[in-house]
Design a protein around this motif. Structure first.
Motif, PDB file in Angstrom:
ATOM      1  N   PRO A  27      63.001  40.282  -8.016  1.00 24.48           N
ATOM      2  CA  PRO A  27      61.543  40.615  -8.168  1.00 24.48           C
ATOM      3  C   PRO A  27      60.730  40.031  -7.408  1.00 24.48           C
ATOM      4  CG  PRO A  27      62.706  40.473 -10.157  1.00 24.48           C
ATOM      5  CD  PRO A  27      63.649  39.825  -9.175  1.00 24.48           C
ATOM      6  N   HIS A  28      60.925  38.859  -6.857  1.00 29.56           N
ATOM      7  CA  HIS A  28      59.929  37.639  -6.200  1.00 29.56           C
ATOM      8  C   HIS A  28      60.139  37.987  -4.800  1.00 29.56           C
ATOM      9  CE1 HIS A  28      58.876  35.556  -9.837  1.00 29.56           C
ATOM     10  NE2 HIS A  28      60.380  35.770 -10.340  1.00 29.56           N
ATOM     11  N   LEU A  29      61.075  38.788  -4.277  1.00 25.79           N
ATOM     12  CA  LEU A  29      61.536  38.880  -2.824  1.00 25.79           C
ATOM     13  C   LEU A  29      60.671  39.955  -2.120  1.00 25.79           C
ATOM     14  CD1 LEU A  29      65.197  37.642  -2.754  1.00 25.79           C
ATOM     15  CD2 LEU A  29      63.014  36.346  -2.552  1.00 25.79           C
ATOM     16  N   THR A  30      60.208  40.745  -2.824  1.00 26.29           N
ATOM     17  CA  THR A  30      59.638  42.144  -2.383  1.00 26.29           C
ATOM     18  C   THR A  30      58.180  42.240  -2.782  1.00 26.29           C
ATOM     19  OG1 THR A  30      61.865  43.077  -2.100  1.00 26.29           O
ATOM     20  CG2 THR A  30      59.970  44.657  -1.844  1.00 26.29           C
ATOM     21  N   GLY A  31      57.355  42.455  -1.946  1.00 26.36           N
ATOM     22  CA  GLY A  31      55.878  42.617  -2.223  1.00 26.36           C
ATOM     23  C   GLY A  31      55.645  44.042  -2.766  1.00 26.36           C
ATOM     24  N   ALA A  32      54.487  44.309  -3.342  1.00 26.18           N
ATOM     25  CA  ALA A  32      53.957  45.563  -3.924  1.00 26.18           C
ATOM     26  C   ALA A  32      54.056  46.566  -2.897  1.00 26.18           C
ATOM     27  CB  ALA A  32      52.733  45.353  -4.407  1.00 26.18           C
ATOM     28  N   ARG A  33      53.722  46.244  -1.671  1.00 28.88           N
ATOM     29  CA  ARG A  33      53.770  47.670  -0.818  1.00 28.88           C
ATOM     30  C   ARG A  33      54.553  47.066   0.811  1.00 28.88           C
ATOM     31  NH1 ARG A  33      48.037  49.175   0.967  1.00 28.88           N
ATOM     32  NH2 ARG A  33      48.070  50.510  -0.945  1.00 28.88           N
ATOM     33  N   GLY A  35      56.248  43.428   2.754  1.00 27.77           N
ATOM     34  CA  GLY A  35      56.892  41.962   2.717  1.00 27.77           C
ATOM     35  C   GLY A  35      58.195  42.205   2.116  1.00 27.77           C
ATOM     36  N   ALA A  36      59.199  41.675   2.476  1.00 18.27           N
ATOM     37  CA  ALA A  36      60.540  41.665   1.957  1.00 18.27           C
ATOM     38  C   ALA A  36      61.333  40.687   2.686  1.00 18.27           C
ATOM     39  CB  ALA A  36      60.980  43.046   1.722  1.00 18.27           C
ATOM     40  N   GLY A  37      61.720  39.734   1.989  1.00 17.82           N
ATOM     41  CA  GLY A  37      62.496  38.735   2.561  1.00 17.82           C
ATOM     42  C   GLY A  37      63.611  38.009   1.903  1.00 17.82           C
ATOM     43  N   ARG A  38      64.141  36.985   2.374  1.00 21.39           N
ATOM     44  CA  ARG A  38      64.934  35.955   1.523  1.00 21.39           C
ATOM     45  C   ARG A  38      64.506  34.649   1.008  1.00 21.39           C
ATOM     46  NH1 ARG A  38      68.684  34.746   5.398  1.00 21.39           N
ATOM     47  NH2 ARG A  38      70.233  34.231   3.919  1.00 21.39           N
ATOM     48  N   ALA A  39      65.042  33.898   0.148  1.00 17.37           N
ATOM     49  CA  ALA A  39      64.576  32.963  -0.438  1.00 17.37           C
ATOM     50  C   ALA A  39      65.727  31.969  -0.591  1.00 17.37           C
ATOM     51  CB  ALA A  39      63.397  32.958  -1.465  1.00 17.37           C
ATOM     52  N   THR A  79      55.262  36.709  -0.279  1.00 13.96           N
ATOM     53  CA  THR A  79      56.755  36.900  -0.160  1.00 13.96           C
ATOM     54  C   THR A  79      57.269  36.087   1.008  1.00 13.96           C
ATOM     55  OG1 THR A  79      56.332  39.096   0.939  1.00 13.96           O
ATOM     56  CG2 THR A  79      56.918  39.357  -1.458  1.00 13.96           C
ATOM     57  N   PRO A  80      58.577  35.668   0.913  1.00 14.01           N
ATOM     58  CA  PRO A  80      59.228  34.890   1.696  1.00 14.01           C
ATOM     59  C   PRO A  80      59.219  35.751   3.192  1.00 14.01           C
ATOM     60  CG  PRO A  80      60.993  35.544   0.039  1.00 14.01           C
ATOM     61  CD  PRO A  80      59.603  36.000  -0.245  1.00 14.01           C
ATOM     62  N   ASP A  81      59.782  35.074   4.312  1.00 14.48           N
ATOM     63  CA  ASP A  81      60.268  35.503   5.290  1.00 14.48           C
ATOM     64  C   ASP A  81      61.791  35.891   5.234  1.00 14.48           C
ATOM     65  OD1 ASP A  81      61.568  33.098   6.085  1.00 14.48           O
ATOM     66  OD2 ASP A  81      59.920  32.561   7.421  1.00 14.48           O
TER      67      ASP A  81
END
Length: 473
Positions: A27-33, A35-39, A79-81
């Motif tokens: 849930p913390h890796l993808t933005g509302a619209r 931004g999606a990455g890995r952490a 969100t992370p890169d």
């Protein structure tokens, strides 16, 4: 246990409940619209002291931090890169402190508390924090993006209601700095708290804020108005501010396609102008007063009725004095309705409000000429010059969605906004990975040089936040 010594040090600081790994991070890796990455991990401190220790450790190890509130942002700033090396610093558990000073009309609150939860705490005191949004963001996130909302014309944005900030700095690592106070008058030097407003976490981690709060309205009056012409829209706005400025709180414009999107998405909504068709453009007007009718004798609904009657034919072609909740439900259902029409290409822009209707014509003509497969669905805060200008790529369009075409559309629309109309490519949502290229293009060299100097002082390793405002990269 994880074999990564750095992860284990983080676990020792915040406990098992404060550390997320693997699928728990999703849930913390993808933005509302966007931004999606890995952490590398998601860390969730439960106190300011824990935030300080996490920052110290990350600075020592040279690990980049991405501060995150409720993750409702729309430009990929929280969100992370894709590297998998960043740590998401979620403030979602930092919400235990809420100190209300009723007489001072202020509240000091932890950064992780949400807007809805704050207003629930303020309700028994007859107060509220009147930044009205469709989402439920965290207070820290609202400061980091300088949130506006539908009532900015009356109450201002977050910046105008911010009294003090507590920020955990990167240099010295973990230092807790307090900027400002619960004073409305304090002219003793630089207003340092403003360095952290609207900068999406650049330079430090916001952990606590003191906000000015306002008396809750005791009465309101709402109408959906069809302006007599495009030219009448801004003339109507001017008349409202001139004649009813003490009560004027919202002036939200909606195109016909925007209203139809809402009606089709929410079957319970009805066209308030029926049996007449949906108008080409309508404005949701609201008046509010925190004064008691018992003492003023003022009835806002009557006041609004008289105003509209006085301007019929000249500025007003039609008007519906309707149920407040129903009319606002129409406004708030547009975004989801637009999504149901196809794939949205969303823009949050602003222009001088005197040129708003000219902008709509120019942008609409450009879209029709160059991107005829798209449907314009626009709505927004006309009173403050802001507009959500959405173009929908229908699922059944003859031409399939194409990333290169969308990139060209963005370039074309932002050129109209910034170059032709002196506007902003980001009216409310701030700067994030999604629009960083336009920051680089449209921010002056002087602005980026000063931002670079601030970053070198506050965060010399460049470890905090997702964007570098000194370079636009």
């Amino acid at each position: 246990m994880n074999s990564d010594p750095f992860i284990e040090e983080l676990r020792a600081l915040v406990g098992d409940h404060g550390l997320l790994l693997g699928d728990d991070m999703t849930p913390h890796l993808t933005g509302a619209r966007y931004g999606a990455g890995r952490a590398r991990c998601v860390i969730r401190p439960a106190s300011i002291d824990e935030v300080r220790e996490v920052v110290k450790l990350c600075v020592r190890e040279g690990v980049r931090l991405v501060p995150q509130g409720a993750n409702t942002g729309l430009v990929g700033a929280s969100t992370p890169d894709a590297s998998g090396g960043q740590v998401v610093l979620s403030l979602s558990r930092l919400r235990g402190h809420c100190e209300i000073d009723v007489a001072n009309r202020s509240v000091t609150v932890d950064a992780g508390m949400t807007l809805w939860a704050l207003n629930e705490r303020l309700e028994p005191h007859g107060l509220w924090f009147p930044i009205d949004l469709g989402a439920d963001p965290s207070i820290g996130g609202m400061v980091a993006t300088n949130t506006g909302g539908t009532r900015l014309v009356r109450y201002g944005d977050v910046r105008h209601n911010l009294m003090a900030l507590d920020v955990v700095l990167l240099d010295p690592p973990g230092e807790l700095a307090h900027f400002g106070s619960a004073l409305r008058k304090d002219n003793t030097g630089y207003d340092f708290k403003q360095l952290f407003v609207g900068t999406a976490g650049a330079g430090g981690v916001i952990v606590r804020a003191t906000l000015e709060v306002h008396p809750k309205p005791r009465q309101s009056a709402t109408a959906l108005v069809v302006p007599a012409s495009d030219e009448a829209v801004i003339a109507l706005l001017e008349a409202l501010e001139r004649d009813l400025g003490d009560f004027f709180s919202a002036f939200e414009g909606m195109s016909a396609t925007a209203m139809r999107a809402a009606f089709e998405h929410v079957p319970s909504l009805r066209n308030p102008f029926a049996p007449e068709p949906v108008p080409d453009f309508a404005v949701l007007i609201e008046l509010e007063s925190s004064s008691s009718p018992q003492y003023t004798g003022l009835e806002l609904q009557e006041t609004l009725n008289r105003f509209l009657e006085a301007h019929f034919d000249t500025l007003v072609a039609n008007a519906v004095i309707g149920d407040r909740e129903e009319l606002w439900a129409l406004r708030h259902s547009i975004t989801e309705g637009a999504r149901r029409m196809g794939r949205p290409i969303a823009f949050d822009v602003s222009v001088p409000r005197s040129r708003m209707m000219d902008f709509r014509r120019a942008a609409g003509a450009m879209a029709a000429a160059r991107f005829p497969q798209l449907v314009v669905v626009d709505f927004g805060h006309i009173a403050d010059g802001g507009i959500h200008y959405n173009l929908i790529w229908p699922a059944d369009a003859a031409v399939a969605y194409d990333d290169a075409t969308v990139a060209g559309l963005r370039d074309a629309l932002y050129a109209i906004v910034v170059e032709d109309f002196g506007g902003s490519y980001s009216a409310e949502h701030g700067v994030g990975a999604h629009n960083l290229g336009y920051y680089a293009k449209y921010t002056s060299a002087t602005g980026k040089r000063i931002a670079g100097g601030l970053r070198a002082m506050l965060d010399p390793q460049g470890l905090c936040g997702t964007v570098d405002l000194s370079a636009g990269g």
